[in-house]
Design an enzyme around this catalytic site. Sequence first.
Site, PDB file in Angstrom:
ATOM      1  N   ASN A 127      -9.078  -1.105   3.164  1.00 43.16           N
ATOM      2  CA  ASN A 127      -8.888  -1.540   1.778  1.00 43.16           C
ATOM      3  C   ASN A 127      -7.666  -2.440   1.607  1.00 43.16           C
ATOM      4  O   ASN A 127      -7.415  -2.955   0.516  1.00 43.16           O
ATOM      5  CB  ASN A 127      -8.833  -0.354   0.809  1.00 43.16           C
ATOM      6  CG  ASN A 127      -7.697   0.609   1.087  1.00 43.16           C
ATOM      7  OD1 ASN A 127      -6.944   0.469   2.050  1.00 43.16           O
ATOM      8  ND2 ASN A 127      -7.566   1.619   0.235  1.00 43.16           N
ATOM      9  N   ASP A 133       0.857  -1.179   0.000  1.00 47.68           N
ATOM     10  CA  ASP A 133       0.000   0.000   0.000  1.00 47.68           C
ATOM     11  C   ASP A 133       0.900   1.238   0.000  1.00 47.68           C
ATOM     12  O   ASP A 133       2.077   1.168   0.388  1.00 47.68           O
ATOM     13  CB  ASP A 133      -0.885  -0.033   1.248  1.00 47.68           C
ATOM     14  CG  ASP A 133      -1.670   1.241   1.444  1.00 47.68           C
ATOM     15  OD1 ASP A 133      -2.352   1.661   0.499  1.00 47.68           O
ATOM     16  OD2 ASP A 133      -1.585   1.820   2.548  1.00 47.68           O
ATOM     17  N   MET A 134       0.346   2.369  -0.401  1.00 49.57           N
ATOM     18  CA  MET A 134       1.156   3.588  -0.465  1.00 49.57           C
ATOM     19  C   MET A 134       0.912   4.506   0.734  1.00 49.57           C
ATOM     20  O   MET A 134       1.752   4.624   1.613  1.00 49.57           O
ATOM     21  CB  MET A 134       0.892   4.317  -1.786  1.00 49.57           C
ATOM     22  CG  MET A 134       1.442   3.569  -3.000  1.00 49.57           C
ATOM     23  SD  MET A 134       1.064   4.348  -4.592  1.00 49.57           S
ATOM     24  CE  MET A 134       1.835   5.949  -4.407  1.00 49.57           C
ATOM     25  N   ASP A 135      -0.252   5.153   0.787  1.00 47.57           N
ATOM     26  CA  ASP A 135      -0.519   6.130   1.845  1.00 47.57           C
ATOM     27  C   ASP A 135      -0.656   5.445   3.201  1.00 47.57           C
ATOM     28  O   ASP A 135      -1.413   4.493   3.359  1.00 47.57           O
ATOM     29  CB  ASP A 135      -1.793   6.916   1.516  1.00 47.57           C
ATOM     30  CG  ASP A 135      -1.631   7.731   0.249  1.00 47.57           C
ATOM     31  OD1 ASP A 135      -0.964   8.779   0.307  1.00 47.57           O
ATOM     32  OD2 ASP A 135      -2.144   7.307  -0.801  1.00 47.57           O
ATOM     33  N   THR A 186      -2.661   0.279  -4.329  1.00 48.65           N
ATOM     34  CA  THR A 186      -3.133   1.529  -3.747  1.00 48.65           C
ATOM     35  C   THR A 186      -4.577   1.842  -4.123  1.00 48.65           C
ATOM     36  O   THR A 186      -5.099   1.322  -5.113  1.00 48.65           O
ATOM     37  CB  THR A 186      -2.215   2.688  -4.211  1.00 48.65           C
ATOM     38  OG1 THR A 186      -2.669   3.921  -3.656  1.00 48.65           O
ATOM     39  CG2 THR A 186      -2.198   2.806  -5.726  1.00 48.65           C
ATOM     40  N   GLY A 187      -5.186   2.702  -3.340  1.00 48.19           N
ATOM     41  CA  GLY A 187      -6.480   3.253  -3.714  1.00 48.19           C
ATOM     42  C   GLY A 187      -6.349   4.421  -4.669  1.00 48.19           C
ATOM     43  O   GLY A 187      -7.341   4.904  -5.217  1.00 48.19           O
ATOM     44  N   LYS A 195      -8.089  -5.156  -3.557  1.00 50.10           N
ATOM     45  CA  LYS A 195      -6.661  -5.342  -3.808  1.00 50.10           C
ATOM     46  C   LYS A 195      -6.275  -6.820  -3.859  1.00 50.10           C
ATOM     47  O   LYS A 195      -5.384  -7.211  -4.620  1.00 50.10           O
ATOM     48  CB  LYS A 195      -5.846  -4.614  -2.739  1.00 50.10           C
ATOM     49  CG  LYS A 195      -5.971  -3.096  -2.780  1.00 50.10           C
ATOM     50  CD  LYS A 195      -5.108  -2.455  -1.702  1.00 50.10           C
ATOM     51  CE  LYS A 195      -5.214  -0.943  -1.699  1.00 50.10           C
ATOM     52  NZ  LYS A 195      -4.314  -0.324  -0.701  1.00 50.10           N
ATOM     53  N   ASP A 235      -2.408  -0.477   5.925  1.00 51.92           N
ATOM     54  CA  ASP A 235      -2.832   0.172   7.168  1.00 51.92           C
ATOM     55  C   ASP A 235      -4.335   0.371   7.301  1.00 51.92           C
ATOM     56  O   ASP A 235      -4.815   0.732   8.368  1.00 51.92           O
ATOM     57  CB  ASP A 235      -2.150   1.540   7.296  1.00 51.92           C
ATOM     58  CG  ASP A 235      -2.691   2.549   6.289  1.00 51.92           C
ATOM     59  OD1 ASP A 235      -2.653   2.266   5.074  1.00 51.92           O
ATOM     60  OD2 ASP A 235      -3.167   3.609   6.706  1.00 51.92           O
ATOM     61  N   SER A 236      -5.107   0.145   6.214  1.00 54.55           N
ATOM     62  CA  SER A 236      -6.528   0.496   6.238  1.00 54.55           C
ATOM     63  C   SER A 236      -7.412  -0.669   5.792  1.00 54.55           C
ATOM     64  O   SER A 236      -6.915  -1.719   5.382  1.00 54.55           O
ATOM     65  CB  SER A 236      -6.776   1.719   5.344  1.00 54.55           C
ATOM     66  OG  SER A 236      -6.101   2.857   5.861  1.00 54.55           O
TER      67      SER A 236
END
Length: 243
Positions: free
Chosen positions: A196, A9-11, A43-44, A170, A193-194
Amino acid sequence: MSIKLIALDMDGTLLNSENQVSERNKEAIKKARAQGVEVVLSTGRHISTCKPIADELELSSYLITGNGSEIWTTDGQLVDRQTIGLQEIKELIALHKKHKTGMWITSTERIWRNEIPESLEGLLWLKFGFHFEDEVLRDEVWKELEHNYQLELSNSSPTNIEVNATGINKAAALEKICLRLGIALKDVMTAGDSLNDIKMIQAAGIGIAMENAQESVKAAADWVTGHHNDSGVATAIEKWVLQ
């Protein structure tokens, strides 16, 4: 266990609070790639804000964007796309207006934030997002979505709800990439972290949650690494991948 692919994941995961990749994260990714490990960003985000990070890291694999609604090669070739129907988008906009939430809506071309295009027709829609200042309202809208629609619900922050087409997430996109590469999911490490990220964390051989992750994400993970502002991705790669 020999990890052959890392999906990040990115953010809140790869990127720190300044939206940058730390030097330690860069070095760990570089070393993993030198061992022949595929590194995928998952990522989202829209491809337009994902690809520059992939270029910065000199990645040469795949990119999962829009929570799995699109899969791209790192050189910009579209591999797969799954959209939300126009009627569902209209109903999500109506729900946003009913509850007076913040919103964003992502098409294949761009993102609209707190604005609605004059015409919804003729565009391909990837994701809808609701933003909330009020947790009670967030939970109310989540229940309404869950009850009335067969859509994929997640978040990228405790203050939002992200909506994709049914079955688009994902993990599903990661499985498609693994099939293309001939890699088993048991040989994959994921980090996020989330909400998604939960399904890809559960699907992987090693699922990593960040120290700053939502509690349900930590509960779903095999291991909790450091904070995204403290190069937690590098900590995980060093522990589980580098030899």
